[in-house]
Design an enzyme around this catalytic site. Sequence first.
Site, mmCIF file in Angstrom:
data_model
loop_
_atom_site.group_PDB
_atom_site.id
_atom_site.type_symbol
_atom_site.label_atom_id
_atom_site.label_comp_id
_atom_site.label_asym_id
_atom_site.label_seq_id
_atom_site.Cartn_x
_atom_site.Cartn_y
_atom_site.Cartn_z
ATOM 1 C CB THR A 1 -9.641 -3.392 14.349
ATOM 2 O OG1 THR A 1 -8.267 -3.054 14.548
ATOM 3 C CG2 THR A 1 -9.907 -3.608 12.886
ATOM 4 C CG ASP B 1 -0.916 2.284 9.961
ATOM 5 O OD1 ASP B 1 -1.768 2.977 9.369
ATOM 6 O OD2 ASP B 1 -1.197 1.508 10.889
ATOM 7 C CE LYS C 1 -4.267 3.482 12.250
ATOM 8 N NZ LYS C 1 -2.985 2.806 12.465
ATOM 9 C CG LEU C 2 -1.195 11.145 6.321
ATOM 10 C CD1 LEU C 2 -0.865 11.459 4.867
ATOM 11 C CD2 LEU C 2 -0.300 11.948 7.248
ATOM 12 N N GLY D 1 -7.369 19.517 3.507
ATOM 13 C CA GLY D 1 -6.984 18.955 2.219
ATOM 14 C C GLY D 1 -5.605 19.374 1.749
ATOM 15 C CG ASP E 1 -3.920 18.713 8.881
ATOM 16 O OD1 ASP E 1 -4.626 19.745 8.803
ATOM 17 O OD2 ASP E 1 -2.893 18.649 9.574
ATOM 18 C CE LYS F 1 0.187 -1.637 10.920
ATOM 19 N NZ LYS F 1 0.268 -0.436 11.745
ATOM 20 N NE ARG G 1 -0.990 -5.604 20.283
ATOM 21 C CZ ARG G 1 -2.044 -4.935 20.709
ATOM 22 N NH1 ARG G 1 -2.086 -4.499 21.951
ATOM 23 N NH2 ARG G 1 -3.055 -4.679 19.899
HETATM 24 O O1 C5P Z 1 -0.720 -6.039 17.593
HETATM 25 P P1 C5P Z 1 -1.890 -6.064 16.633
HETATM 26 O O2 C5P Z 1 -1.903 -7.284 15.727
HETATM 27 O O3 C5P Z 1 -3.207 -5.834 17.331
HETATM 28 O O4 C5P Z 1 -1.603 -4.807 15.678
HETATM 29 C C1 C5P Z 1 -2.495 -4.350 14.701
HETATM 30 C C2 C5P Z 1 -1.858 -3.228 13.927
HETATM 31 O O5 C5P Z 1 -2.808 -2.742 12.989
HETATM 32 C C3 C5P Z 1 -1.429 -2.035 14.761
HETATM 33 O O6 C5P Z 1 -0.213 -1.562 14.184
HETATM 34 C C4 C5P Z 1 -2.532 -1.003 14.577
HETATM 35 O O7 C5P Z 1 -2.027 0.303 14.583
HETATM 36 C C5 C5P Z 1 -3.042 -1.349 13.179
HETATM 37 N N1 C5P Z 1 -4.436 -0.992 12.900
HETATM 38 C C6 C5P Z 1 -5.527 -1.505 13.579
HETATM 39 N N2 C5P Z 1 -6.810 -1.137 13.237
HETATM 40 C C7 C5P Z 1 -7.020 -0.325 12.208
HETATM 41 C C8 C5P Z 1 -5.924 0.206 11.500
HETATM 42 C C9 C5P Z 1 -4.636 -0.176 11.856
HETATM 43 O O8 C5P Z 1 -5.336 -2.304 14.501
HETATM 44 N N3 C5P Z 1 -8.253 -0.031 11.829
#
Ligand code: C5P
Length: 237
Positions: free
Chosen positions: A120, A64, A66-67, A71, A69, A37, A211
Amino acid sequence: MTAPTAKDRLIVALDMPTVEEAQRLVAALGDTVSFYKVGLELLFAGGLELARALKAEGKQVFLDMKLLDIGNTVERAVANATEFGLDFLTVHGHDLKTMRAAVAGRGTSKLKLLAVTVLTNLTADDLKQQGTSLAPADLVLRRAQLARESGFDGVIASGQEAGRIRAATGRGFLIVTPGIRLTGSSTDDQERITTPDHAIRAGANYIVVGRPITQADDPRLVAETFINHIREAELPG
Ligand code: C5P
């Protein structure tokens, strides 16, 4: 479409400041990881070129973006994104208008569109601040249903919500879950976390891990551990 293997179901988030660091990690992970990703941090440091290079090496790539804006802008942005030949692209799944525009922009390309439901790292209190009284899980479900209705291929949601989404949307709708941690490891800034086993058993098709792998002393070993957890969760019973 053939079902992805346990290995293909792990998406490693290349959240790193430079392309060089991301390339070092990709080299260290070698054949262990097949899906990456590329997100906002790396996009501002040459991430799009890296995404193209990863595709050329035979990897799958999730952009990723995350758009969100109007339409017209979303439609044209997605149309241009299709030129990169990538696999997944995210759009915020707040409303049908935006998502239908993204579907129009995708046209006949194979690019899969995923709606970000509720990030999340957000809790019920964070949603209250935004003016919504819905619990995160209820808002996630509402947005997942909108995403399905708009013609999206799937959603990004936490493993805590994957079961309800699967029940509401049925098979064939993709659930991609970030916020994944092994038992006992640091949660960082994430809130609605689950283990890989829980997410897969609840119906997630893919897990996204950043991470815990990118900051590990031995990233390949940790990636293998995640893949083993996916494999075990796939076993019946
Ligand atoms: O480091 P970690 O495992 O927490 O990374 C989670 C990845 O998922 C990050 O790149 C974050 O931008 C992405 N993400 C998220 N929650 C969402 C959508 C994407 O943590 N709802």
